[in-house]
Write an enzyme that holds these catalytic residues in place. Structure first.
Site, PDB file in Angstrom:
ATOM      1  N   SER A 134      51.869  49.312  27.933  1.00  0.00           N
ATOM      2  CA  SER A 134      50.952  48.418  28.645  1.00  0.00           C
ATOM      3  C   SER A 134      50.722  47.108  27.886  1.00  0.00           C
ATOM      4  O   SER A 134      50.726  47.077  26.646  1.00  0.00           O
ATOM      5  CB  SER A 134      49.607  49.136  28.801  1.00  0.00           C
ATOM      6  OG  SER A 134      48.583  48.235  29.126  1.00  0.00           O
ATOM      7  N   GLU A 165      47.979  45.964  27.447  1.00  0.00           N
ATOM      8  CA  GLU A 165      46.769  46.196  26.635  1.00  0.00           C
ATOM      9  C   GLU A 165      47.114  46.369  25.158  1.00  0.00           C
ATOM     10  O   GLU A 165      46.248  46.245  24.292  1.00  0.00           O
ATOM     11  CB  GLU A 165      46.031  47.439  27.139  1.00  0.00           C
ATOM     12  CG  GLU A 165      45.049  47.188  28.264  1.00  0.00           C
ATOM     13  CD  GLU A 165      43.800  46.412  27.829  1.00  0.00           C
ATOM     14  OE1 GLU A 165      43.215  46.736  26.793  1.00  0.00           O
ATOM     15  OE2 GLU A 165      43.428  45.468  28.543  1.00  0.00           O
ATOM     16  N   TYR A 178      42.087  52.750  24.846  1.00  0.00           N
ATOM     17  CA  TYR A 178      43.275  52.868  25.692  1.00  0.00           C
ATOM     18  C   TYR A 178      44.456  52.119  25.052  1.00  0.00           C
ATOM     19  O   TYR A 178      45.558  52.653  24.899  1.00  0.00           O
ATOM     20  CB  TYR A 178      42.964  52.302  27.091  1.00  0.00           C
ATOM     21  CG  TYR A 178      44.172  52.150  27.990  1.00  0.00           C
ATOM     22  CD1 TYR A 178      44.648  53.221  28.739  1.00  0.00           C
ATOM     23  CD2 TYR A 178      44.847  50.925  28.093  1.00  0.00           C
ATOM     24  CE1 TYR A 178      45.766  53.089  29.562  1.00  0.00           C
ATOM     25  CE2 TYR A 178      45.956  50.785  28.911  1.00  0.00           C
ATOM     26  CZ  TYR A 178      46.407  51.861  29.648  1.00  0.00           C
ATOM     27  OH  TYR A 178      47.512  51.719  30.456  1.00  0.00           O
TER      28      TYR A 178
HETATM   29  P1  NAP Z   1      46.895  56.213  37.701  1.00  0.00           P
HETATM   30  O1  NAP Z   1      46.950  55.831  39.130  1.00  0.00           O
HETATM   31  O2  NAP Z   1      45.576  56.301  37.003  1.00  0.00           O
HETATM   32  O3  NAP Z   1      47.637  57.633  37.567  1.00  0.00           O
HETATM   33  C1  NAP Z   1      47.549  58.394  36.402  1.00  0.00           C
HETATM   34  C2  NAP Z   1      48.278  59.708  36.629  1.00  0.00           C
HETATM   35  O4  NAP Z   1      48.201  60.482  35.419  1.00  0.00           O
HETATM   36  C3  NAP Z   1      47.669  60.581  37.741  1.00  0.00           C
HETATM   37  O5  NAP Z   1      48.725  61.195  38.440  1.00  0.00           O
HETATM   38  C4  NAP Z   1      46.887  61.618  36.934  1.00  0.00           C
HETATM   39  O6  NAP Z   1      46.724  62.830  37.626  1.00  0.00           O
HETATM   40  C5  NAP Z   1      47.825  61.815  35.770  1.00  0.00           C
HETATM   41  N1  NAP Z   1      47.185  62.460  34.626  1.00  0.00           N
HETATM   42  C6  NAP Z   1      46.084  62.058  33.953  1.00  0.00           C
HETATM   43  N2  NAP Z   1      45.815  62.912  32.947  1.00  0.00           N
HETATM   44  C7  NAP Z   1      46.779  63.883  32.982  1.00  0.00           C
HETATM   45  C8  NAP Z   1      47.049  65.030  32.207  1.00  0.00           C
HETATM   46  N3  NAP Z   1      46.283  65.369  31.173  1.00  0.00           N
HETATM   47  N4  NAP Z   1      48.137  65.791  32.535  1.00  0.00           N
HETATM   48  C9  NAP Z   1      48.914  65.461  33.579  1.00  0.00           C
HETATM   49  N5  NAP Z   1      48.696  64.385  34.363  1.00  0.00           N
HETATM   50  C10 NAP Z   1      47.649  63.600  34.066  1.00  0.00           C
HETATM   51  O7  NAP Z   1      47.821  55.239  36.816  1.00  0.00           O
HETATM   52  P2  NAP Z   1      48.980  54.219  37.298  1.00  0.00           P
HETATM   53  O8  NAP Z   1      48.342  52.922  37.628  1.00  0.00           O
HETATM   54  O9  NAP Z   1      49.855  54.885  38.267  1.00  0.00           O
HETATM   55  O10 NAP Z   1      49.735  53.978  35.918  1.00  0.00           O
HETATM   56  C11 NAP Z   1      50.827  54.809  35.526  1.00  0.00           C
HETATM   57  C12 NAP Z   1      51.031  54.678  34.030  1.00  0.00           C
HETATM   58  O11 NAP Z   1      51.327  53.323  33.690  1.00  0.00           O
HETATM   59  C13 NAP Z   1      49.829  55.054  33.178  1.00  0.00           C
HETATM   60  O12 NAP Z   1      50.308  55.629  31.979  1.00  0.00           O
HETATM   61  C14 NAP Z   1      49.165  53.735  32.874  1.00  0.00           C
HETATM   62  O13 NAP Z   1      48.408  53.808  31.695  1.00  0.00           O
HETATM   63  C15 NAP Z   1      50.387  52.844  32.738  1.00  0.00           C
HETATM   64  N6  NAP Z   1      50.183  51.426  33.065  1.00  0.00           N
HETATM   65  C16 NAP Z   1      49.663  51.072  34.260  1.00  0.00           C
HETATM   66  C17 NAP Z   1      49.525  49.733  34.564  1.00  0.00           C
HETATM   67  C18 NAP Z   1      48.979  49.285  35.896  1.00  0.00           C
HETATM   68  O14 NAP Z   1      48.633  48.105  36.034  1.00  0.00           O
HETATM   69  N7  NAP Z   1      48.927  50.147  36.894  1.00  0.00           N
HETATM   70  C19 NAP Z   1      49.941  48.748  33.640  1.00  0.00           C
HETATM   71  C20 NAP Z   1      50.493  49.165  32.443  1.00  0.00           C
HETATM   72  C21 NAP Z   1      50.637  50.513  32.150  1.00  0.00           C
HETATM   73  P3  NAP Z   1      45.430  63.123  38.551  1.00  0.00           P
HETATM   74  O15 NAP Z   1      45.818  62.645  39.916  1.00  0.00           O
HETATM   75  O16 NAP Z   1      45.325  64.592  38.429  1.00  0.00           O
HETATM   76  O17 NAP Z   1      44.280  62.388  37.973  1.00  0.00           O
HETATM   77  O1  F7E Z   2      40.190  45.004  34.823  1.00  0.00           O
HETATM   78  C1  F7E Z   2      37.434  42.576  34.710  1.00  0.00           C
HETATM   79  C2  F7E Z   2      37.676  43.416  33.475  1.00  0.00           C
HETATM   80  O2  F7E Z   2      40.050  47.453  35.131  1.00  0.00           O
HETATM   81  C3  F7E Z   2      40.756  43.708  34.921  1.00  0.00           C
HETATM   82  C4  F7E Z   2      45.058  49.156  33.894  1.00  0.00           C
HETATM   83  O3  F7E Z   2      46.029  49.419  34.874  1.00  0.00           O
HETATM   84  O4  F7E Z   2      45.927  46.968  33.481  1.00  0.00           O
HETATM   85  C5  F7E Z   2      44.773  47.674  33.879  1.00  0.00           C
HETATM   86  O5  F7E Z   2      43.703  47.428  32.954  1.00  0.00           O
HETATM   87  C6  F7E Z   2      39.751  42.663  34.455  1.00  0.00           C
HETATM   88  C7  F7E Z   2      39.083  42.974  33.105  1.00  0.00           C
HETATM   89  O6  F7E Z   2      42.297  46.353  34.684  1.00  0.00           O
HETATM   90  C8  F7E Z   2      35.111  44.351  36.844  1.00  0.00           C
HETATM   91  O7  F7E Z   2      36.691  43.142  32.469  1.00  0.00           O
HETATM   92  C9  F7E Z   2      35.316  42.351  36.037  1.00  0.00           C
HETATM   93  O8  F7E Z   2      39.033  41.809  32.347  1.00  0.00           O
HETATM   94  O9  F7E Z   2      41.252  46.062  36.875  1.00  0.00           O
HETATM   95  P1  F7E Z   2      40.910  46.282  35.457  1.00  0.00           P
HETATM   96  P2  F7E Z   2      42.668  46.233  33.131  1.00  0.00           P
HETATM   97  O10 F7E Z   2      41.525  46.518  32.249  1.00  0.00           O
HETATM   98  O11 F7E Z   2      43.350  44.920  32.947  1.00  0.00           O
HETATM   99  C10 F7E Z   2      46.476  47.314  32.198  1.00  0.00           C
HETATM  100  C11 F7E Z   2      47.728  46.504  32.008  1.00  0.00           C
HETATM  101  C12 F7E Z   2      46.658  48.771  32.031  1.00  0.00           C
HETATM  102  O12 F7E Z   2      47.559  49.223  31.338  1.00  0.00           O
HETATM  103  C13 F7E Z   2      45.572  49.646  32.560  1.00  0.00           C
HETATM  104  O13 F7E Z   2      46.056  50.986  32.728  1.00  0.00           O
HETATM  105  O14 F7E Z   2      38.679  42.621  35.407  1.00  0.00           O
HETATM  106  N1  F7E Z   2      36.369  43.069  35.596  1.00  0.00           N
HETATM  107  N2  F7E Z   2      34.529  43.120  36.795  1.00  0.00           N
HETATM  108  C14 F7E Z   2      36.282  44.315  36.070  1.00  0.00           C
HETATM  109  N3  F7E Z   2      37.094  45.389  35.932  1.00  0.00           N
HETATM  110  C15 F7E Z   2      36.745  46.534  36.583  1.00  0.00           C
HETATM  111  N4  F7E Z   2      37.550  47.625  36.483  1.00  0.00           N
HETATM  112  N5  F7E Z   2      35.593  46.621  37.330  1.00  0.00           N
HETATM  113  C16 F7E Z   2      34.755  45.552  37.488  1.00  0.00           C
HETATM  114  O15 F7E Z   2      33.719  45.655  38.152  1.00  0.00           O
END
Ligand code: NAP
Ligand code: F7E
Length: 321
Positions: A127, A129, A153
């Site tokens: 990520s 992050e 995270y």
């Molecule tokens: P998500 O919608 O939160 O999905 C997370 C998945 O992980 C769900 O299927 C969840 O299952 C499963 N999970 C959580 N804990 C588990 C455990 N202990 N054992 C088995 N399964 C488990 O996340 P996503 O947005 O699809 O992201 C996929 C991956 O990419 C994650 O690793 C995330 O950190 C990474 N990532 C995401 C983004 C983004 O913007 N979306 C960006 C960078 C990296 P349940 O349905 O049971 O909860």
């Molecule tokens: O926040 C601001 C918050 O929670 C984005 C995950 O997929 O991307 C994701 O992480 C921004 C932040 O995503 C609210 O402070 C304001 O600056 O949608 P977010 P994230 O933290 O960028 C990375 C790449 C991952 O890997 C992660 O898995 O929005 N913000 N107000 C808020 N954020 C949330 N959630 N809720 C608010 O009310």
């Protein structure tokens, strides 16, 4: 027929990746954990359940024996490790659980593959992050940018990233780290800011009311999840394994996002959005912008959505609900 295991298949990315791999003729094995309400668990993949090439197996990434069993039983040629506690703010409140799923979970997956199917190719879901507030002189993050995470995270993802690289070099395993910037879709969980704003604005248009948000000044590089799962697959089709940034190269603030979404629904966000410090984080990653040059050049990856077309799709989805 090639077999792929997906951890996190019930999540946003897992569901799009399962669609992509089934379309490509893979047998897909999804690892799902035990829920007390299983009827709600598979809503993102319910449309795939009748596909005879999809199998679900109970397992948990914190439970190594379950992963050893799934690898032994299905002998995959590709493993996509997406499972995680993926919410950054929640990782401050649940740091141990976050570390267990992401850091120990990645260690368990790598051990299961090493011991059972060492020739399988592995994708790890890194990520943006991991960078924290570090960036290059031109404002972009790329594969060579220093990593200094600012959340539990991000710290766990950084551990997983380095573990993947270490296993690749130590054991000659095929392991790719994707360094993915934010990617969204109509399937995004409602506690992420894009979905929260789009769902909230669609609800306010119908019923009135307010939307509570935190930091509006943060910027993010937002793409569409459907494009990003293609990059995951492409990484595992190369002749060598490496790490790749996937991003759009464009960033927008949360405030810009509010303005765009509310104005598309005929409203002024300033009349409806209220700031609630509850949504602030102890440490914020202020601005995010990624440089996908390497993924474009080496994988041939390209995005098909713009920021606006991704938001339009999300608005249509939430308006119809
Ligand atoms: P998500 O919608 O939160 O999905 C997370 C998945 O992980 C769900 O299927 C969840 O299952 C499963 N999970 C959580 N804990 C588990 C455990 N202990 N054992 C088995 N399964 C488990 O996340 P996503 O947005 O699809 O992201 C996929 C991956 O990419 C994650 O690793 C995330 O950190 C990474 N990532 C995401 C983004 C983004 O913007 N979306 C960006 C960078 C990296 P349940 O349905 O049971 O909860
Ligand atoms: O926040 C601001 C918050 O929670 C984005 C995950 O997929 O991307 C994701 O992480 C921004 C932040 O995503 C609210 O402070 C304001 O600056 O949608 P977010 P994230 O933290 O960028 C990375 C790449 C991952 O890997 C992660 O898995 O929005 N913000 N107000 C808020 N954020 C949330 N959630 N809720 C608010 O009310």
């Amino acid at each position: 027929m090639r077999t792929a295991i997906i951890t996190g298949i019930t999540g946003q990315d897992g569901s799009y990746l399962a669609e992509l791999l089934l379309d490509k003729g893979y047998r897909v094995v999804g690892v799902i954990r035990r829920h007390s309400s299983p009827e709600l668990q598979t809503h993102r993949i319910d449309h795939l359940m009748s596909n005879s090439n999809l199998t679900l197996e109970y397992g948990d990434v914190t439970d190594l024996p379950s992963l050893l069993n799934v690898c032994k039983k299905h002998n995959p040629s590709e493993v996509y490790h997406l499972a995680a506690q993926s919410h950054v703010k929640i990782s401050f409140g649940q740091p141990s659980f976050t570390t267990d799923t992401i850091a120990t979970g990645t260690l368990n997956i790598l051990e299961a593959v090493r011991l059972m199917v060492p020739d399988a190719r592995v994708y790890l879901a890194g990520s943006s992050e991991m960078y924290g507030n570090e960036f290059d002189e031109d404002g972009f993050r790329r594969e060579t940018t220093i990593m200094k995470p600012v959340s539990p995270y991000g710290c766990s993802k950084t551990y997983a990233f380095h573990l993947g690289r270490t296993y690749r070099e130590s054991y000659d395993m095929f392991i790719c780290n994707g360094i993915l910037f934010n990617h969204e879709s109509p399937r995004r969980g409602l506690n992420f800011v894009t979905s929260k704003i789009v769902e909230g604005a669609a609800r306010i248009q119908k019923e009135g009311g307010k939307l509570s948000l935190g930091n509006l000044d943060a910027t993010r590089d937002w793409g569409h999840a459907k494009d990003y799962v293609v990059a995951m697959w492409m990484m595992l089709q190369q002749s060598y394994s490496d790490d790749y940034v996937c991003a759009t190269g464009e960033s927008h603030s949360v405030r810009d996002l509010c303005e765009m979404v509310f104005s598309k629904l005929g409203m002024n966000y300033a009349n409806h959005v209220v700031i609630d410090p509850e949504y602030y984080r102890p440490l914020e990653l202020h601005d995010l912008k990624g440089d996908p040059t390497k993924a474009i050049a080496e994988l041939g990856w390209e995005t098909t959505y713009t920021f606006e077309s991704m938001i339009d799709e999300m608005i249509e989805h939430h308006k119809a609900r």
